[in-house]
Design an enzyme around this catalytic site. Structure first.
Site, PDB file in Angstrom:
ATOM      1  N   TYR A  77       0.847  -1.190   0.000  1.00 52.12           N
ATOM      2  CA  TYR A  77       0.000   0.000   0.000  1.00 52.12           C
ATOM      3  C   TYR A  77       0.887   1.247   0.000  1.00 52.12           C
ATOM      4  O   TYR A  77       1.557   1.548   0.987  1.00 52.12           O
ATOM      5  CB  TYR A  77      -0.900   0.038   1.231  1.00 52.12           C
ATOM      6  CG  TYR A  77      -1.943  -1.060   1.315  1.00 52.12           C
ATOM      7  CD1 TYR A  77      -2.340  -1.783   0.198  1.00 52.12           C
ATOM      8  CD2 TYR A  77      -2.550  -1.361   2.534  1.00 52.12           C
ATOM      9  CE1 TYR A  77      -3.287  -2.779   0.285  1.00 52.12           C
ATOM     10  CE2 TYR A  77      -3.517  -2.352   2.630  1.00 52.12           C
ATOM     11  CZ  TYR A  77      -3.873  -3.056   1.511  1.00 52.12           C
ATOM     12  OH  TYR A  77      -4.835  -4.043   1.608  1.00 52.12           O
ATOM     13  N   GLY A  90     -17.038   2.245  -0.009  1.00 50.76           N
ATOM     14  CA  GLY A  90     -17.720   3.498   0.300  1.00 50.76           C
ATOM     15  C   GLY A  90     -19.123   3.586  -0.260  1.00 50.76           C
ATOM     16  O   GLY A  90     -19.930   4.406   0.193  1.00 50.76           O
ATOM     17  N   PHE A  91     -19.463   2.722  -1.237  1.00 48.26           N
ATOM     18  CA  PHE A  91     -20.791   2.797  -1.839  1.00 48.26           C
ATOM     19  C   PHE A  91     -21.901   2.625  -0.812  1.00 48.26           C
ATOM     20  O   PHE A  91     -22.930   3.315  -0.851  1.00 48.26           O
ATOM     21  CB  PHE A  91     -20.946   1.735  -2.938  1.00 48.26           C
ATOM     22  CG  PHE A  91     -22.351   1.647  -3.463  1.00 48.26           C
ATOM     23  CD1 PHE A  91     -22.786   2.546  -4.420  1.00 48.26           C
ATOM     24  CD2 PHE A  91     -23.247   0.708  -2.973  1.00 48.26           C
ATOM     25  CE1 PHE A  91     -24.098   2.503  -4.886  1.00 48.26           C
ATOM     26  CE2 PHE A  91     -24.550   0.662  -3.420  1.00 48.26           C
ATOM     27  CZ  PHE A  91     -24.979   1.558  -4.388  1.00 48.26           C
ATOM     28  N   HIS A 149      -0.613 -11.770   0.447  1.00 46.38           N
ATOM     29  CA  HIS A 149      -1.659 -10.864  -0.028  1.00 46.38           C
ATOM     30  C   HIS A 149      -2.580 -11.527  -1.047  1.00 46.38           C
ATOM     31  O   HIS A 149      -3.807 -11.401  -0.969  1.00 46.38           O
ATOM     32  CB  HIS A 149      -1.009  -9.616  -0.627  1.00 46.38           C
ATOM     33  CG  HIS A 149      -1.866  -8.398  -0.545  1.00 46.38           C
ATOM     34  ND1 HIS A 149      -1.366  -7.140  -0.327  1.00 46.38           N
ATOM     35  CD2 HIS A 149      -3.206  -8.229  -0.655  1.00 46.38           C
ATOM     36  CE1 HIS A 149      -2.359  -6.256  -0.299  1.00 46.38           C
ATOM     37  NE2 HIS A 149      -3.479  -6.903  -0.506  1.00 46.38           N
ATOM     38  N   SER A 172     -13.248  -4.221   2.450  1.00 44.78           N
ATOM     39  CA  SER A 172     -14.261  -3.474   1.700  1.00 44.78           C
ATOM     40  C   SER A 172     -15.671  -3.779   2.213  1.00 44.78           C
ATOM     41  O   SER A 172     -16.580  -4.028   1.422  1.00 44.78           O
ATOM     42  CB  SER A 172     -14.163  -3.773   0.200  1.00 44.78           C
ATOM     43  OG  SER A 172     -14.786  -2.776  -0.565  1.00 44.78           O
ATOM     44  N   PRO A 173     -15.885  -3.749   3.541  1.00 44.33           N
ATOM     45  CA  PRO A 173     -17.213  -4.084   4.081  1.00 44.33           C
ATOM     46  C   PRO A 173     -18.268  -3.032   3.765  1.00 44.33           C
ATOM     47  O   PRO A 173     -19.463  -3.294   3.919  1.00 44.33           O
ATOM     48  CB  PRO A 173     -16.964  -4.167   5.585  1.00 44.33           C
ATOM     49  CG  PRO A 173     -15.841  -3.202   5.825  1.00 44.33           C
ATOM     50  CD  PRO A 173     -14.949  -3.363   4.614  1.00 44.33           C
ATOM     51  N   LEU A 174     -17.829  -1.852   3.313  1.00 40.77           N
ATOM     52  CA  LEU A 174     -18.758  -0.807   2.887  1.00 40.77           C
ATOM     53  C   LEU A 174     -18.761  -0.658   1.368  1.00 40.77           C
ATOM     54  O   LEU A 174     -19.156   0.381   0.826  1.00 40.77           O
ATOM     55  CB  LEU A 174     -18.409   0.526   3.552  1.00 40.77           C
ATOM     56  CG  LEU A 174     -18.579   0.548   5.073  1.00 40.77           C
ATOM     57  CD1 LEU A 174     -18.100   1.875   5.648  1.00 40.77           C
ATOM     58  CD2 LEU A 174     -20.031   0.289   5.461  1.00 40.77           C
ATOM     59  N   GLY A 175     -18.336  -1.719   0.684  1.00 43.38           N
ATOM     60  CA  GLY A 175     -18.352  -1.675  -0.774  1.00 43.38           C
ATOM     61  C   GLY A 175     -17.547  -0.529  -1.342  1.00 43.38           C
ATOM     62  O   GLY A 175     -17.987   0.144  -2.275  1.00 43.38           O
TER      63      GLY A 175
END
Length: 333
Positions: A55, A218-219, A135, A213-216
């Protein structure tokens, strides 16, 4: 805040994904803002901090995390991943992904694994990595050999627990036969279901799940109307302008449920995910302290069976437009 377990590690139910704090993810960001966000996560109760050597340039994200956790190491679970920072002169093992850039490259040859870990330890300023993940599986290296190299690091005291990232059920089982696995990091959210076979295998083996990415991306916060230049999400089909507009329309019933409950859409998405398995720990990332506090507060939200039923019904009608998983079929799998 209650506690969840990942193998032999105990952590708060919601952690923090630090990837968003490096440039080139959601556009530009400076280190002062990144450090402020990390401190906000720690102060709000996040104890699992997730980073990776890939990252940002030259271990940027790990070094940022290392500075932010100074003096607070004992209260945290530090997780990092390896394989993208390929040593000079080493071969890049490429595999396809479902994103505009087309492919990623790793090298998980066991002869490089100790060097990866030692560099991450220097970047983070710690003596041992709590949870260490390859990874992505390397398409040119038997996965069991990579796992065996991490097992050697555990024996040497440089790593405490083995994690896996972006693997299949079969790869989890094969790895577990070499060394016990504490957690599998997997893309999982309201708009990206977990592979049922992987979930069943993790439960059978007693392996925790770390949801990235549990919030997609940010979506699922209900606030993303467009994606700017320099934002990583422009590489993903679901964030194409037309697809994003269609997806926002389809997500409206879930936003309505959140509003009725007095929650933000993001809080509803995280609370729902916590209800899917007692050993899942989501790692949302954010650059905004207020949003970080908001996310972590979702751990205290109780959803009734009736509400969960309504969410399930809404999700049945929520089929996102465009591919959302970064892994292409067979790529690195």
């Amino acid at each position: 805040m209650s506690v969840r377990t990942l193998g032999g590690l105990s952590t708060a139910p919601i952690g923090f994904g630090a990837m968003v704090l490096s440039p080139g993810v959601y556009g530009e960001i400076d280190d002062e803002r990144g450090a402020t966000a990390l401190r906000a996560a720690l102060d709000a109760g996040a104890t699992l901090i997730d980073t990776a050597d890939g990252y940002g340039a030259e271990g940027h994200n790990e070094r940022l995390v290392g500075r932010a956790i100074a003096g607070r190491r004992d209260e945290l679970v530090i997780a990092t991943k390896f394989g993208f920072r390929i040593p000079e002169g080493a071969e890049a093992h490429r595999f396809p992904v479902a994103a505009a850039f087309g492919e990623l490259a790793v090298n998980l040859d066991p002869k490089y694994v100790r060097g990866y870990a030692e560099q991450s330890l220097r970047n983070l300023g710690i003596e041992a990595i709590d949870l260490y993940y390859p990874h992505f599986p390397d398409p040119q290296v038997p996965f069991e050999e990579t796992v065996g190299a991490v097992a050697e690091l555990i024996g040497a005291g440089l790593v405490r627990q083995l994690g896996l990232s972006n693997v299949t059920a079969e790869q989890l089982r094969a790895a577990y036969a070499v060394h016990p696995v504490a957690a599998v990091q997997v893309q999982w959210s309201m708009w990206q279901p977990v592979d049922p076979a992987l979930l069943a295998t993790a439960r059978e083996l007693g392996v925790g799940l770390v949801a990235w990415s549990p919030l997609g991306g940010g979506f699922l916060t209900g606030t993303v109307q467009q994606v700017a230049e320099g934002d990583f999400r422009r590489n993903l089909e679901r964030y194409d302008e037309a697809n994003l507009r269609a997806n926002n329309d389809r997500y409206a019933p879930l936003r309505a449920i959140a509003a009725e409950l007095g929650l933000t859409p993001g809080q509803l998405a995280l609370a729902w995910l916590l209800n899917q398995d007692e050993h899942v720990v989501p790692i949302p990332g954010s650059r905004t302290p207020a949003h970080i506090v908001e996310n972590l507060a979702a751990a205290e939200v109780a959803l009734s069976p009736q509400t969960l039923g309504r969410i399930a019904a809404a999700l049945d009608g929520f089929t996102p437009v465009g591919r959302g998983a970064i892994l292409a079929e067979g790529g690195g799998r």
